[in-house]
Design an enzyme around this catalytic site. Structure first.
Site, PDB file in Angstrom:
ATOM      1  N   HIS A  15      -2.902  -4.496   3.382  1.00 39.12           N
ATOM      2  CA  HIS A  15      -1.903  -4.987   4.324  1.00 39.12           C
ATOM      3  C   HIS A  15      -1.857  -4.097   5.563  1.00 39.12           C
ATOM      4  O   HIS A  15      -2.484  -3.040   5.628  1.00 39.12           O
ATOM      5  CB  HIS A  15      -0.511  -5.101   3.674  1.00 39.12           C
ATOM      6  CG  HIS A  15       0.208  -3.817   3.417  1.00 39.12           C
ATOM      7  ND1 HIS A  15       1.521  -3.756   3.047  1.00 39.12           N
ATOM      8  CD2 HIS A  15      -0.206  -2.533   3.466  1.00 39.12           C
ATOM      9  CE1 HIS A  15       1.896  -2.508   2.888  1.00 39.12           C
ATOM     10  NE2 HIS A  15       0.861  -1.736   3.134  1.00 39.12           N
ATOM     11  N   CYS A  34       0.877   3.006   8.247  1.00 36.73           N
ATOM     12  CA  CYS A  34       0.851   1.627   7.742  1.00 36.73           C
ATOM     13  C   CYS A  34       0.577   0.621   8.850  1.00 36.73           C
ATOM     14  O   CYS A  34       0.337  -0.558   8.578  1.00 36.73           O
ATOM     15  CB  CYS A  34       2.161   1.301   7.027  1.00 36.73           C
ATOM     16  SG  CYS A  34       2.266   2.079   5.422  1.00 36.73           S
ATOM     17  N   HIS A  40      -5.020  -1.279   5.179  1.00 35.59           N
ATOM     18  CA  HIS A  40      -5.226  -0.291   4.127  1.00 35.59           C
ATOM     19  C   HIS A  40      -4.760  -0.937   2.836  1.00 35.59           C
ATOM     20  O   HIS A  40      -4.033  -1.937   2.855  1.00 35.59           O
ATOM     21  CB  HIS A  40      -4.452   1.003   4.420  1.00 35.59           C
ATOM     22  CG  HIS A  40      -2.973   0.796   4.436  1.00 35.59           C
ATOM     23  ND1 HIS A  40      -2.309   0.342   5.547  1.00 35.59           N
ATOM     24  CD2 HIS A  40      -2.035   0.939   3.474  1.00 35.59           C
ATOM     25  CE1 HIS A  40      -1.023   0.231   5.263  1.00 35.59           C
ATOM     26  NE2 HIS A  40      -0.833   0.573   4.018  1.00 35.59           N
ATOM     27  N   HIS A  42      -3.349  -0.995  -1.381  1.00 34.04           N
ATOM     28  CA  HIS A  42      -2.503  -0.389  -2.406  1.00 34.04           C
ATOM     29  C   HIS A  42      -2.866  -0.982  -3.756  1.00 34.04           C
ATOM     30  O   HIS A  42      -3.292  -2.140  -3.849  1.00 34.04           O
ATOM     31  CB  HIS A  42      -1.024  -0.700  -2.151  1.00 34.04           C
ATOM     32  CG  HIS A  42      -0.459  -0.013  -0.953  1.00 34.04           C
ATOM     33  ND1 HIS A  42      -0.104   1.309  -0.943  1.00 34.04           N
ATOM     34  CD2 HIS A  42      -0.182  -0.482   0.283  1.00 34.04           C
ATOM     35  CE1 HIS A  42       0.369   1.640   0.246  1.00 34.04           C
ATOM     36  NE2 HIS A  42       0.328   0.565   1.019  1.00 34.04           N
ATOM     37  N   ASP A  80      -4.351 -10.896  -5.597  1.00 37.92           N
ATOM     38  CA  ASP A  80      -5.294  -9.843  -5.998  1.00 37.92           C
ATOM     39  C   ASP A  80      -6.557  -9.871  -5.148  1.00 37.92           C
ATOM     40  O   ASP A  80      -7.163 -10.929  -4.961  1.00 37.92           O
ATOM     41  CB  ASP A  80      -5.660  -9.995  -7.476  1.00 37.92           C
ATOM     42  CG  ASP A  80      -6.393  -8.762  -8.007  1.00 37.92           C
ATOM     43  OD1 ASP A  80      -6.098  -7.642  -7.570  1.00 37.92           O
ATOM     44  OD2 ASP A  80      -7.269  -8.953  -8.870  1.00 37.92           O
ATOM     45  N   HIS A  81      -6.905  -8.697  -4.631  1.00 41.84           N
ATOM     46  CA  HIS A  81      -8.077  -8.531  -3.756  1.00 41.84           C
ATOM     47  C   HIS A  81      -7.976  -9.370  -2.486  1.00 41.84           C
ATOM     48  O   HIS A  81      -8.992  -9.795  -1.933  1.00 41.84           O
ATOM     49  CB  HIS A  81      -9.395  -8.804  -4.508  1.00 41.84           C
ATOM     50  CG  HIS A  81      -9.751  -7.707  -5.461  1.00 41.84           C
ATOM     51  ND1 HIS A  81      -9.105  -7.534  -6.656  1.00 41.84           N
ATOM     52  CD2 HIS A  81     -10.656  -6.718  -5.381  1.00 41.84           C
ATOM     53  CE1 HIS A  81      -9.602  -6.478  -7.266  1.00 41.84           C
ATOM     54  NE2 HIS A  81     -10.552  -5.954  -6.517  1.00 41.84           N
ATOM     55  N   GLU A 125       4.619   0.167  -5.049  1.00 45.15           N
ATOM     56  CA  GLU A 125       3.553   0.208  -4.041  1.00 45.15           C
ATOM     57  C   GLU A 125       2.707   1.474  -4.220  1.00 45.15           C
ATOM     58  O   GLU A 125       1.509   1.485  -3.957  1.00 45.15           O
ATOM     59  CB  GLU A 125       4.152   0.159  -2.636  1.00 45.15           C
ATOM     60  CG  GLU A 125       3.106  -0.068  -1.556  1.00 45.15           C
ATOM     61  CD  GLU A 125       3.743  -0.376  -0.221  1.00 45.15           C
ATOM     62  OE1 GLU A 125       3.709  -1.551   0.189  1.00 45.15           O
ATOM     63  OE2 GLU A 125       4.310   0.551   0.397  1.00 45.15           O
TER      64      GLU A 125
HETATM   65 NI    NI Z   1       0.936   0.341   2.988  1.00 40.40          NI
END
Ligand code: NI
Length: 136
Positions: A15, A34, A40, A42, A80-81, A125
């Site tokens: 995100h 962020c 990036h 998580h 996911d992914h 997160e």
């Molecule tokens: Ni983040």
């Protein structure tokens, strides 16, 4: 007598936190790393908790196989992914913070449950940062 049952799940997603209507500098001030334009990732850990009466016939609040499939179909398969900003329609115009992701997950799962069951979403997160939402 009400009992809470919980199931853990997991997804990896990328995100970026920013607002289109703010300058890069303001986004940088508020969101820091962020706001990286290259996104990036998580490793999100999810806990889905369902509270209700124990069914007299089955002894269950909810069949865990059913809950597992609800999570897979509505959250894992959708997130996911994925790049949340670019690939998940709910975040097209919604900043994918942990708070907003938890609300989106709640809103996807709640309609799949019987009306007499309460839902709480807890989303990690990072191992130290987590949020929870129960529809209030
Ligand atoms: Ni983040």
């Amino acid at each position: 007598m009400k009992v809470t049952v919980s199931r853990k799940a997991h997804f990896n997603a990328a995100h970026r936190l920013y607002r289109k209507d703010w300058s890069f500098e303001k986004n940088d001030d508020i969101f820091g790393k962020c706001n990286n334009p290259n996104f990036h990732g998580h490793n999100y850990e999810l806990i889905v908790s369902v509270t209700g009466q124990i069914d007299k016939e089955t002894g269950y609040v909810i069949d865990m196989k059913v809950l597992k499939d609800i999570i897979k179909n509505n959250v894992e398969d959708a997130f996911d992914h994925k790049n949340l900003n670019l690939e998940v329609p709910e975040f097209k115009d919604l900043n994918p913070t942990a708070e907003n992701i938890a609300v989106v997950i709640y809103n996807k799962i709640k309609p799949e449950l019987s009306d007499n069951l309460d839902l709480e979403i807890t989303l990690y997160e990072t191992p130290r940062n987590f949020v929870s939402y129960s529809g209030n």
